[in-house]
Scaffold this active site. Structure first.
Site, PDB file in Angstrom:
ATOM      1  N   TYR A 147      -0.706  -0.982 -12.156  1.00  0.00           N
ATOM      2  CA  TYR A 147      -2.156  -0.897 -12.378  1.00  0.00           C
ATOM      3  C   TYR A 147      -2.484  -0.235 -13.711  1.00  0.00           C
ATOM      4  O   TYR A 147      -3.464   0.515 -13.812  1.00  0.00           O
ATOM      5  CB  TYR A 147      -2.848  -0.203 -11.195  1.00  0.00           C
ATOM      6  CG  TYR A 147      -2.577  -0.913  -9.890  1.00  0.00           C
ATOM      7  CD1 TYR A 147      -3.091  -2.183  -9.677  1.00  0.00           C
ATOM      8  CD2 TYR A 147      -1.783  -0.349  -8.910  1.00  0.00           C
ATOM      9  CE1 TYR A 147      -2.823  -2.871  -8.502  1.00  0.00           C
ATOM     10  CE2 TYR A 147      -1.507  -1.034  -7.723  1.00  0.00           C
ATOM     11  CZ  TYR A 147      -2.034  -2.289  -7.528  1.00  0.00           C
ATOM     12  OH  TYR A 147      -1.763  -2.965  -6.361  1.00  0.00           O
ATOM     13  N   CYS A 161     -14.898   4.910 -27.584  1.00  0.00           N
ATOM     14  CA  CYS A 161     -16.213   5.544 -27.622  1.00  0.00           C
ATOM     15  C   CYS A 161     -16.837   5.587 -26.234  1.00  0.00           C
ATOM     16  O   CYS A 161     -17.802   4.868 -25.945  1.00  0.00           O
ATOM     17  CB  CYS A 161     -17.108   4.797 -28.597  1.00  0.00           C
ATOM     18  SG  CYS A 161     -16.366   4.730 -30.216  1.00  0.00           S
ATOM     19  N   GLU A 162     -16.243   6.370 -25.355  1.00  0.00           N
ATOM     20  CA  GLU A 162     -16.741   6.586 -23.982  1.00  0.00           C
ATOM     21  C   GLU A 162     -16.255   7.963 -23.568  1.00  0.00           C
ATOM     22  O   GLU A 162     -15.066   8.272 -23.770  1.00  0.00           O
ATOM     23  CB  GLU A 162     -16.085   5.602 -22.990  1.00  0.00           C
ATOM     24  CG  GLU A 162     -16.386   4.153 -23.159  1.00  0.00           C
ATOM     25  CD  GLU A 162     -17.724   3.734 -22.598  1.00  0.00           C
ATOM     26  OE1 GLU A 162     -18.330   4.510 -21.824  1.00  0.00           O
ATOM     27  OE2 GLU A 162     -18.163   2.641 -22.956  1.00  0.00           O
ATOM     28  N   PRO A 194       4.308  -5.324  -1.047  1.00  0.00           N
ATOM     29  CA  PRO A 194       4.249  -4.072  -1.802  1.00  0.00           C
ATOM     30  C   PRO A 194       4.019  -4.326  -3.293  1.00  0.00           C
ATOM     31  O   PRO A 194       4.563  -5.273  -3.859  1.00  0.00           O
ATOM     32  CB  PRO A 194       5.641  -3.455  -1.579  1.00  0.00           C
ATOM     33  CG  PRO A 194       6.534  -4.614  -1.303  1.00  0.00           C
ATOM     34  CD  PRO A 194       5.680  -5.720  -0.715  1.00  0.00           C
ATOM     35  N   GLY A 195       3.201  -3.519  -3.910  1.00  0.00           N
ATOM     36  CA  GLY A 195       2.958  -3.621  -5.348  1.00  0.00           C
ATOM     37  C   GLY A 195       3.360  -2.326  -6.035  1.00  0.00           C
ATOM     38  O   GLY A 195       4.457  -2.182  -6.573  1.00  0.00           O
ATOM     39  N   TYR A 233     -10.434   5.797 -11.217  1.00  0.00           N
ATOM     40  CA  TYR A 233     -10.297   6.491  -9.931  1.00  0.00           C
ATOM     41  C   TYR A 233     -10.021   7.981 -10.104  1.00  0.00           C
ATOM     42  O   TYR A 233      -9.453   8.598  -9.204  1.00  0.00           O
ATOM     43  CB  TYR A 233      -9.148   5.948  -9.085  1.00  0.00           C
ATOM     44  CG  TYR A 233      -8.779   4.504  -9.144  1.00  0.00           C
ATOM     45  CD1 TYR A 233      -9.531   3.554  -8.446  1.00  0.00           C
ATOM     46  CD2 TYR A 233      -7.652   4.089  -9.843  1.00  0.00           C
ATOM     47  CE1 TYR A 233      -9.129   2.216  -8.452  1.00  0.00           C
ATOM     48  CE2 TYR A 233      -7.259   2.753  -9.845  1.00  0.00           C
ATOM     49  CZ  TYR A 233      -8.013   1.831  -9.144  1.00  0.00           C
ATOM     50  OH  TYR A 233      -7.623   0.516  -9.141  1.00  0.00           O
ATOM     51  N   GLY A 284       0.762  -1.243   0.000  1.00  0.00           N
ATOM     52  CA  GLY A 284       0.000   0.000   0.000  1.00  0.00           C
ATOM     53  C   GLY A 284       0.785   1.281   0.000  1.00  0.00           C
ATOM     54  O   GLY A 284       0.192   2.364  -0.128  1.00  0.00           O
ATOM     55  N   ARG A 296      -6.572   3.936 -15.085  1.00  0.00           N
ATOM     56  CA  ARG A 296      -6.639   4.590 -13.780  1.00  0.00           C
ATOM     57  C   ARG A 296      -7.401   5.917 -13.785  1.00  0.00           C
ATOM     58  O   ARG A 296      -8.173   6.183 -12.859  1.00  0.00           O
ATOM     59  CB  ARG A 296      -5.240   4.765 -13.176  1.00  0.00           C
ATOM     60  CG  ARG A 296      -4.510   3.425 -12.976  1.00  0.00           C
ATOM     61  CD  ARG A 296      -3.166   3.561 -12.290  1.00  0.00           C
ATOM     62  NE  ARG A 296      -3.296   4.204 -11.007  1.00  0.00           N
ATOM     63  CZ  ARG A 296      -3.015   5.479 -10.771  1.00  0.00           C
ATOM     64  NH1 ARG A 296      -2.529   6.252 -11.717  1.00  0.00           N
ATOM     65  NH2 ARG A 296      -3.211   5.977  -9.581  1.00  0.00           N
TER      66      ARG A 296
HETATM   67  C1  LIG Z   1      -3.270  -4.887  -3.953  1.00  0.00           C
HETATM   68  C2  LIG Z   1      -2.743  -5.531  -2.743  1.00  0.00           C
HETATM   69  C3  LIG Z   1      -1.447  -5.273  -2.308  1.00  0.00           C
HETATM   70  C4  LIG Z   1      -0.541  -4.262  -2.973  1.00  0.00           C
HETATM   71  O1  LIG Z   1      -0.991  -2.961  -2.852  1.00  0.00           O
HETATM   72  P1  LIG Z   1      -0.094  -1.752  -3.396  1.00  0.00           P
HETATM   73  O2  LIG Z   1      -0.867  -0.560  -3.073  1.00  0.00           O
HETATM   74  O3  LIG Z   1       0.058  -1.965  -4.857  1.00  0.00           O
HETATM   75  O4  LIG Z   1       1.207  -1.843  -2.678  1.00  0.00           O
HETATM   76  C5  LIG Z   1      -0.979  -5.974  -1.215  1.00  0.00           C
HETATM   77  N1  LIG Z   1      -1.749  -6.868  -0.564  1.00  0.00           N
HETATM   78  C6  LIG Z   1      -3.017  -7.135  -0.956  1.00  0.00           C
HETATM   79  C7  LIG Z   1      -3.811  -8.132  -0.209  1.00  0.00           C
HETATM   80  C8  LIG Z   1      -3.552  -6.478  -2.053  1.00  0.00           C
HETATM   81  O5  LIG Z   1      -4.810  -6.729  -2.424  1.00  0.00           O
END
Ligand SMILES: *Cc1c(COP(=O)(O)O)cnc(C)c1O
Length: 428
Positions: free
Chosen positions: A385, A356-357, A286-287, A328, A248, A324
């Site tokens: 994402y 077309c949106e 982390p993503g 959002y 996150g 995105r």
């Molecule tokens: C999406 C997600 C993450 C990664 O979130 P980021 O904001 O991209 O770091 C980690 N854990 C879970 C369970 C998720 O669904």
């Protein structure tokens, strides 16, 4: 020649007036591979990872890249080779991990809706942990593991009920979210898990949201998780071997100032040590913070369409490539690949795609300089994402992707053809 780095993206800089990613001129990439094109900097990904690794130096810790942020095989391979595990949310993602050379034992499986078939696939692959999100899921996982004559390693995703102060669609740790087990039900859920012979309780998990730019929600969540560890163990559940603190952490899209991963973890670890839990294994998921600012999306201007109320800059990337903004109202910087020195007052443009949106916009009221049809632009912070959420809407083949490593360029995904988009379809 002057070098102008772009905020938050150390591997992206103008050399003179030409935009480079690492040692590669982006206009060369666009000419060679066409547009829209995603380009990722390997050095950026590894330096984002290194911040977490520094934070965990000397600790028993496992970084599990939350691969839904960008699940392209070439990206997964970079993280697998760097020793990462993976946080998956489907059996399809597990297959990608294996195809990219990742280690299934370092995989943790999150998500509120795992099917029995997905549980079986993950158990057979020997994944490290299931992050279970409800009592009903616990019971099913117990049954599936028992049928296979095995035990499923589980942690329970708890909802610490803290406000991550981010966009409502990406906040997950508040009451009223579909995610996790409510704080008050946690101890009873752990007791139930510990009583089921098909399960082996190994840890605790939380994930409070995404694009978090402040420290306080994390510090609060850690306090609540440690309170829960104490309560769970006091209730007779065997010792929790690991604490999984989710992902996150935000990135700089538009002057955002998230804490650095190593500085954040210095504070979190101080808290963990002070409360006597420094001996537990730490896991994180982390993503976005590993890939978001490693990537750009290159696009070509097709038409300028001046209007009375709005000027539109129509480009060849669209909401199917960059979802995105539509999903959002997200803001991503848009800059030219070749800057033209220019002092004139220019109109602002809404940068939109061909779909077309009316929701198909990439940026609103953007100052792009003396832009013309045929010019190429880069949409920044496009590593997370974007491709992983892309679609074939309007029968648009998905974009190509390249991985940049110094002056080397690796094509990691070919552009999809129209035939690719309908090859599973049948006429009656
Ligand atoms: C999406 C997600 C993450 C990664 O979130 P980021 O904001 O991209 O770091 C980690 N854990 C879970 C369970 C998720 O669904």
């Amino acid at each position: 020649m002057t070098l102008t780095a772009l905020p938050g993206q150390p591997q992206l800089a103008y050399r003179g007036d030409t935009l480079f990613l690492e040692e590669v001129r982006l206009s060369d990439l666009a000419a060679r591979y066409g547009t829209p094109l995603f380009a990722y900097s390997k050095a950026s990904m590894l330096s984002a990872l290194a911040a977490y690794q520094r934070g965990f130096a000397g600790r028993d810790a496992q970084i599990c890249y939350a691969m839904k942020a960008n699940s392209s095989l070439g990206v997964l391979q970079v993280f697998a080779r760097a020793g990462c595990g993976f946080d998956i949310v489907s059996a399809g993602e597990l297959k990608r991990v294996i195809a990219a050379g990742g280690d299934p034992r370092k995989v943790i499986f999150s998500g509120v809706g795992k099917t029995r078939a997905e549980m079986r696939t993950a158990l057979e692959a020997g994944i490290g942990c299931f992050n279970v999100e409800s009592t009903a899921e616990l019971e099913v996982l117990h049954e599936v593991a028992t049928e296979l004559g095995t035990q499923a390693p589980v942690s329970i995703r708890v909802n610490p009920n803290v406000d991550p102060q981010t966009h409502p669609y990406i906040s997950t740790g508040l009451k009223g979210n579909k995610f996790g087990v409510a704080h008050e039900e946690t101890v009873a859920t752990y007791q139930r898990a510990a009583s089921l012979s098909g399960l082996r309780v190994v840890g605790i998990d939380c994930h409070i949201g995404s694009q978090i730019t402040q420290e306080s929600p994390y510090l609060d969540a850690m306090d609540r998780i440690l309170d829960l560890v104490a309560a769970i163990e006091a209730a007779g559940v065997p010792r929790l071997q690991h604490i999984d603190f989710g992902g996150g952490l935000g990135i700089d899209y538009q002057g955002d100032t998230p804490p650095a991963a190593d500085a954040l973890w210095a504070q979190l670890l101080a808290k963990i040590d002070a409360r006597g839990y420094g001996d537990r294994k730490l896991m994180i998921e982390p993503g976005r913070s590993l890939v978001g600012n490693a990537g750009v999306c290159l696009t070509e201007v097709l038409y300028l369409k001046p209007g009375e109320q709005k000027n539109f800059c129509i480009v060849d990337a669209a909401m199917n490539d960059l979802p995105r903004p539509a999903m959002y109202q997200a803001w991503q910087a848009i800059v030219p690949l070749e800057r033209t020195p220019d002092a004139a007052e220019r109109p602002a443009y809404d940068v939109v795609g061909p779909i077309c949106e009316s929701g198909d916009w990439i940026g609103r009221d953007r100052h792009l300089g003396p832009v013309q049809a045929g010019d190429r632009l880069a949409v920044l912070s496009a590593g997370a994402y974007c491709m992983s959420m892309s679609s074939n809407y309007n029968t648009r083949g998905r974009a190509a992707e390249v991985l940049v490593d110094g002056d080397q360029v690796h094509l990691i995904r070919e552009r999809e053809s129209a035939e690719d988009t309908f090859h599973k379809e049948r006429l009656v």
